[in-house]
Design a protein around this motif. Structure first.
Motif, PDB file in Angstrom:
ATOM      1  N   ASN A  40      -9.791 -38.929  24.128  1.00 24.99           N
ATOM      2  CA  ASN A  40      -9.657 -38.198  25.575  1.00 24.99           C
ATOM      3  C   ASN A  40      -9.794 -39.596  26.588  1.00 24.99           C
ATOM      4  O   ASN A  40     -11.019 -39.768  26.757  1.00 24.99           O
ATOM      5  CB  ASN A  40     -10.303 -36.949  25.732  1.00 24.99           C
ATOM      6  N   SER A  41      -8.853 -39.952  26.957  1.00 27.27           N
ATOM      7  CA  SER A  41      -9.144 -41.463  27.961  1.00 27.27           C
ATOM      8  C   SER A  41      -9.015 -41.225  29.424  1.00 27.27           C
ATOM      9  O   SER A  41      -8.479 -39.970  29.685  1.00 27.27           O
ATOM     10  CB  SER A  41      -8.402 -42.619  27.431  1.00 27.27           C
ATOM     11  N   ILE A 228     -16.725 -28.857  32.900  1.00 32.61           N
ATOM     12  CA  ILE A 228     -16.711 -30.288  32.885  1.00 32.61           C
ATOM     13  C   ILE A 228     -15.831 -30.721  31.729  1.00 32.61           C
ATOM     14  O   ILE A 228     -16.500 -30.275  30.414  1.00 32.61           O
ATOM     15  CB  ILE A 228     -17.676 -31.096  32.963  1.00 32.61           C
ATOM     16  N   GLU A 229     -14.909 -31.569  31.807  1.00 32.28           N
ATOM     17  CA  GLU A 229     -14.273 -31.737  30.603  1.00 32.28           C
ATOM     18  C   GLU A 229     -14.845 -32.507  29.218  1.00 32.28           C
ATOM     19  O   GLU A 229     -15.779 -33.182  29.804  1.00 32.28           O
ATOM     20  CB  GLU A 229     -12.842 -32.483  30.851  1.00 32.28           C
ATOM     21  N   ALA A 230     -14.464 -32.162  28.399  1.00 34.12           N
ATOM     22  CA  ALA A 230     -15.221 -32.774  27.113  1.00 34.12           C
ATOM     23  C   ALA A 230     -14.402 -34.035  26.831  1.00 34.12           C
ATOM     24  O   ALA A 230     -13.219 -34.409  27.171  1.00 34.12           O
ATOM     25  CB  ALA A 230     -15.223 -31.750  25.901  1.00 34.12           C
ATOM     26  N   GLU A 231     -15.229 -34.721  25.996  1.00 36.36           N
ATOM     27  CA  GLU A 231     -14.417 -36.093  25.681  1.00 36.36           C
ATOM     28  C   GLU A 231     -13.706 -36.263  24.206  1.00 36.36           C
ATOM     29  O   GLU A 231     -13.046 -36.833  23.950  1.00 36.36           O
ATOM     30  CB  GLU A 231     -15.750 -37.274  25.687  1.00 36.36           C
ATOM     31  N   SER A 262      -4.973 -35.904  21.697  1.00 35.45           N
ATOM     32  CA  SER A 262      -5.823 -36.575  22.684  1.00 35.45           C
ATOM     33  C   SER A 262      -5.281 -36.045  23.958  1.00 35.45           C
ATOM     34  O   SER A 262      -4.390 -35.295  24.352  1.00 35.45           O
ATOM     35  CB  SER A 262      -5.096 -38.111  22.723  1.00 35.45           C
ATOM     36  N   ASN A 263      -6.344 -36.199  25.069  1.00 39.92           N
ATOM     37  CA  ASN A 263      -6.116 -35.801  26.364  1.00 39.92           C
ATOM     38  C   ASN A 263      -5.799 -34.161  26.438  1.00 39.92           C
ATOM     39  O   ASN A 263      -5.131 -33.697  27.248  1.00 39.92           O
ATOM     40  CB  ASN A 263      -5.242 -36.666  27.245  1.00 39.92           C
ATOM     41  N   PHE A 264      -6.559 -33.490  25.607  1.00 41.37           N
ATOM     42  CA  PHE A 264      -6.392 -31.980  25.859  1.00 41.37           C
ATOM     43  C   PHE A 264      -7.105 -31.489  26.812  1.00 41.37           C
ATOM     44  O   PHE A 264      -6.887 -30.162  27.190  1.00 41.37           O
ATOM     45  CB  PHE A 264      -7.115 -31.433  24.413  1.00 41.37           C
ATOM     46  N   THR A 265      -7.760 -32.287  27.503  1.00 42.13           N
ATOM     47  CA  THR A 265      -8.481 -31.602  28.937  1.00 42.13           C
ATOM     48  C   THR A 265      -7.152 -31.611  29.975  1.00 42.13           C
ATOM     49  O   THR A 265      -7.624 -30.967  31.048  1.00 42.13           O
ATOM     50  CB  THR A 265      -9.607 -32.755  29.427  1.00 42.13           C
ATOM     51  N   ASP A 266      -5.973 -31.945  29.683  1.00 48.76           N
ATOM     52  CA  ASP A 266      -5.023 -31.475  30.395  1.00 48.76           C
ATOM     53  C   ASP A 266      -4.868 -29.969  30.791  1.00 48.76           C
ATOM     54  O   ASP A 266      -4.379 -29.670  31.805  1.00 48.76           O
ATOM     55  CB  ASP A 266      -3.523 -31.972  29.958  1.00 48.76           C
ATOM     56  N   PHE A 267      -5.350 -29.277  29.529  1.00 47.98           N
ATOM     57  CA  PHE A 267      -5.083 -27.945  29.727  1.00 47.98           C
ATOM     58  C   PHE A 267      -6.335 -26.950  30.333  1.00 47.98           C
ATOM     59  O   PHE A 267      -6.343 -25.835  30.545  1.00 47.98           O
ATOM     60  CB  PHE A 267      -4.730 -27.341  28.447  1.00 47.98           C
ATOM     61  N   LEU A 445       3.380 -37.105  32.267  1.00 42.84           N
ATOM     62  CA  LEU A 445       2.137 -36.895  33.087  1.00 42.84           C
ATOM     63  C   LEU A 445       1.185 -36.172  32.623  1.00 42.84           C
ATOM     64  O   LEU A 445       1.332 -34.890  32.584  1.00 42.84           O
ATOM     65  CB  LEU A 445       2.749 -36.369  34.625  1.00 42.84           C
ATOM     66  N   HIS A 446       0.039 -36.725  32.397  1.00 47.96           N
ATOM     67  CA  HIS A 446      -1.166 -36.247  32.213  1.00 47.96           C
ATOM     68  C   HIS A 446      -1.698 -35.585  33.533  1.00 47.96           C
ATOM     69  O   HIS A 446      -1.567 -36.218  34.549  1.00 47.96           O
ATOM     70  CB  HIS A 446      -2.228 -37.031  31.592  1.00 47.96           C
ATOM     71  N   GLY A 447      -2.322 -34.675  33.417  1.00 53.73           N
ATOM     72  CA  GLY A 447      -2.982 -34.064  34.740  1.00 53.73           C
ATOM     73  C   GLY A 447      -2.206 -33.410  35.523  1.00 53.73           C
ATOM     74  O   GLY A 447      -2.536 -32.759  36.641  1.00 53.73           O
ATOM     75  N   LEU A 448      -1.000 -32.722  34.792  1.00 56.33           N
ATOM     76  CA  LEU A 448      -0.044 -31.841  35.578  1.00 56.33           C
ATOM     77  C   LEU A 448      -0.688 -30.458  36.176  1.00 56.33           C
ATOM     78  O   LEU A 448      -0.529 -30.145  37.193  1.00 56.33           O
ATOM     79  CB  LEU A 448       1.165 -31.795  34.975  1.00 56.33           C
ATOM     80  N   PHE A 449      -1.547 -29.836  35.060  1.00 55.21           N
ATOM     81  CA  PHE A 449      -1.884 -28.592  35.404  1.00 55.21           C
ATOM     82  C   PHE A 449      -3.049 -28.742  36.462  1.00 55.21           C
ATOM     83  O   PHE A 449      -3.816 -27.670  36.964  1.00 55.21           O
ATOM     84  CB  PHE A 449      -2.179 -27.973  34.264  1.00 55.21           C
ATOM     85  N   HIS A 450      -3.596 -29.957  36.689  1.00 54.31           N
ATOM     86  CA  HIS A 450      -4.760 -30.181  37.768  1.00 54.31           C
ATOM     87  C   HIS A 450      -4.041 -29.884  39.155  1.00 54.31           C
ATOM     88  O   HIS A 450      -4.994 -29.972  40.150  1.00 54.31           O
ATOM     89  CB  HIS A 450      -5.423 -31.616  37.628  1.00 54.31           C
ATOM     90  N   ASN A 451      -2.981 -29.884  39.417  1.00 56.03           N
ATOM     91  CA  ASN A 451      -2.219 -29.964  40.384  1.00 56.03           C
ATOM     92  C   ASN A 451      -1.986 -28.177  40.624  1.00 56.03           C
ATOM     93  O   ASN A 451      -1.483 -27.474  40.141  1.00 56.03           O
ATOM     94  CB  ASN A 451      -0.841 -30.274  40.735  1.00 56.03           C
ATOM     95  N   ASP A 452      -2.914 -27.843  41.650  1.00 59.43           N
ATOM     96  CA  ASP A 452      -3.116 -26.346  41.905  1.00 59.43           C
ATOM     97  C   ASP A 452      -1.596 -25.597  42.104  1.00 59.43           C
ATOM     98  O   ASP A 452      -1.715 -24.507  41.398  1.00 59.43           O
ATOM     99  CB  ASP A 452      -3.984 -26.142  43.244  1.00 59.43           C
TER     100      ASP A 452
END
Length: 512
Positions: A40-41, A228-231, A262-267, A445-452
């Motif tokens: 997770n970077s 808070i996202e995990a690493e 990787s980067n499962f914090t996307d969700f 695009l990582h972080g798509l679902f952080h767009n409200d």
């Protein structure tokens, strides 16, 4: 320096909490982890890749992350090998032995130069260790625990996890395996993840302080549902308290958990929605017929695609789509899997050059290249995009890309573009593709679902397909993140002797 008795004892969050408290108390503070191992970077504003924990900590401290905060990042690509990222840029792919014998002897200069730049720019640097400082087979070439504490002349606090049991043995055993000069650096203990009546623990705390001569600085409670996202994907091994039962959910989202996810914090933002349950599925038998299936990022697309085939996922996904699953989405490596071809002419992901078949849902071909793309991006939904969004949406999106492949569309007539990104000189850059009916789509695009608005619009599209009423945006992911940083800091301030922590640092406390 914050060190731990083992991996996953909470070092990253304890460091984040102390740094947040110091920010609240007026200190300009920076995080530092010389060597991190994580899939997770985080992409800095300068387009450099570092460990997600240091990016998260920088945000908690109210500063901008730089590669100096994590100069060496290890991204495992196999059981015995990893990609070595130095100051945010891929350096080499090495086996564990090659890393120890060829890279580590030269790493001290890189580490200390980065640390010294941070020390010049900030009042305080909070260093974080990795794993345990008592790994006797690794200590000779250590650059992340006690050797680093010595180079930096830093006092150490030792964090232990009581939730896994044996906390006193972990602490005393760690001290016993340290050299006398290393043990002298340990100035306090923090016991983490405690549940219950702390008075019942007091006899053990008294014994520990008498046995070691080192104070217990605090007993931190277990914080449920900390957003808070995990690493590390190790957190997916334990059941999440945030996952809802079948009877509580209206929308069921299945994220395929392959070995190199990787980067499962996307969700994470989907998990915080009131109508949504997120399941991480490692077996095709668990898939069922969710409302949406997501193929997440991966450190090795070809290897994890082979894993999907071995586990019977392609057939299970096909059945789900035929039985009522409304969406199949791929992010980054998952996007690459949705295509027809994966080409690896330079053996970037495999031992030998070659090619493999994708899942064939989108007319795409991906070629793996030596150059890695790491960039933050912003833009909007493309005109005529096929995404099944419902409800008010103003079209703006932002995120970041981390990938080593270039994806080419083989048949633009059968699919539609998803996004139009802002290019470096103002030009529009197309990104992502989806079937014209919007049921299958992919994006880098990582972080798509952080767009409200995007997140809620996408979920509302699923709700509409089930005849459910639309919901307005339920929360702000950015505001929730700040709220959770403060909740973490408030809890730690209440249970940790910050006056003693400031004394250990040689600083006047401003906690009153």
């Amino acid at each position: 320096m914050v060190q731990g008795t083992a991996s996953d004892v909470g070092k990253s969050l304890v460091t984040a909490a102390i740094g947040r408290i110091m920010m609240q108390d007026g200190y300009r503070t920076a995080p530092f982890k010389s060597q991190n191992m994580a899939l997770n970077s985080y992409v800095t504003e300068g387009g450099l890749e570092i460990g997600r924990a240091q990016g998260m900590q920088a945000e908690a401290f109210g500063i901008t992350a730089t590669s100096d905060m994590n100069p060496i990042l290890l991204k495992p690509s196999g059981e015995m090998s990893a990609q070595i990222v130095v100051h945010g840029v891929p350096h080499a792919a090495l086996s564990a032995r090659e890393y120890r014998e060829k890279f580590l002897p030269e790493a001290k200069g890189t580490v200390m130069a980065a640390l010294n730049r941070l020390r010049e720019a900030y009042e305080v640097v909070l260093m974080e260790g990795a794993g345990s400082p008592a790994e006797i087979n690794l200590k000779a070439r250590d650059i992340v625990n006690m050797n680093l504490a010595g180079w930096a002349d830093a006092p150490v606090v030792l964090v232990a996890d009581i939730d896994r049991g044996g906390v006193f043995a972990f602490i005393v055993g760690t001290l016993e395996l340290l050299e006398p000069h290393e043990r002298a650096r340990v100035k306090g203990f923090i016991i983490n993840k405690f549940r219950g009546d702390v008075s019942l623990l007091q006899p053990g705390l008294d014994w520990l302080e008498e046995r070691t001569g080192i104070p217990v600085l605090g007993v931190l409670p277990f914080l449920p549902q900390l957003r808070i996202e995990a690493e590390d994907s190790v957190v997916l091994d334990s059941a999440s308290g945030r996952q809802r039962t079948d009877s509580e959910r209206e929308l069921d989202i299945a994220v395929i958990r392959y070995p190199r996810i990787s980067n499962f914090t996307d969700f994470d933002p989907l998990e915080d929605e009131p109508d949504t349950a997120v399941r991480y599925v490692a077996s095709a038998d668990e898939l069922g017929t969710p409302d949406a299936i997501i193929l997440p990022g991966t450190k090795n697309t070809a290897a994890d695609l082979q894993y999907l085939r071995e586990q019977g996922f392609p057939e299970a996904i096909g059945r789900a789509l035929g039985e009522g699953c409304q969406q199949l989405a791929g992010i980054c490596g998952g996007y690459q899997m949705l295509g027809q071809k994966l080409l690896d002419p330079d053996a970037i992901e495999s031992a030998e050059p070659g090619e493999s078949e994708g899942l064939g849902y989108l007319p795409l071909s991906t070629t793996f290249l030596p150059q890695k793309t790491t960039v933050r991006v912003s833009g909007k939904l493309a005109d005529g995009h096929p995404l099944q969004l419902s409800g008010e949406h103003h079209g703006a999106v932002s995120g970041y890309e981390i990938h080593m492949g270039k994806t080419t569309n083989l048949d633009t007539a059968s699919v539609s573009g998803l996004f139009s990104l802002n290019g470096p000189e103002g030009q529009a850059v197309p990104e992502g593709w989806g079937t014209t009916d919007g049921r299958i789509w992919g994006s880098y695009l990582h972080g798509l679902f952080h767009n409200d608005e995007f997140r809620r619009g996408w979920l509302n599209g699923l709700r509409r397909s089930k005849g459910l009423a639309q919901l307005s945006v339920t929360y702000s992911a950015a505001a929730l993140r700040e709220q959770e940083f403060d909740r973490l800091a408030d809890t730690v301030r209440k249970h940790l002797d910050m006056h003693a922590v400031y004394n250990i640092m040689g600083l006047p406390g401003r906690e009153e």
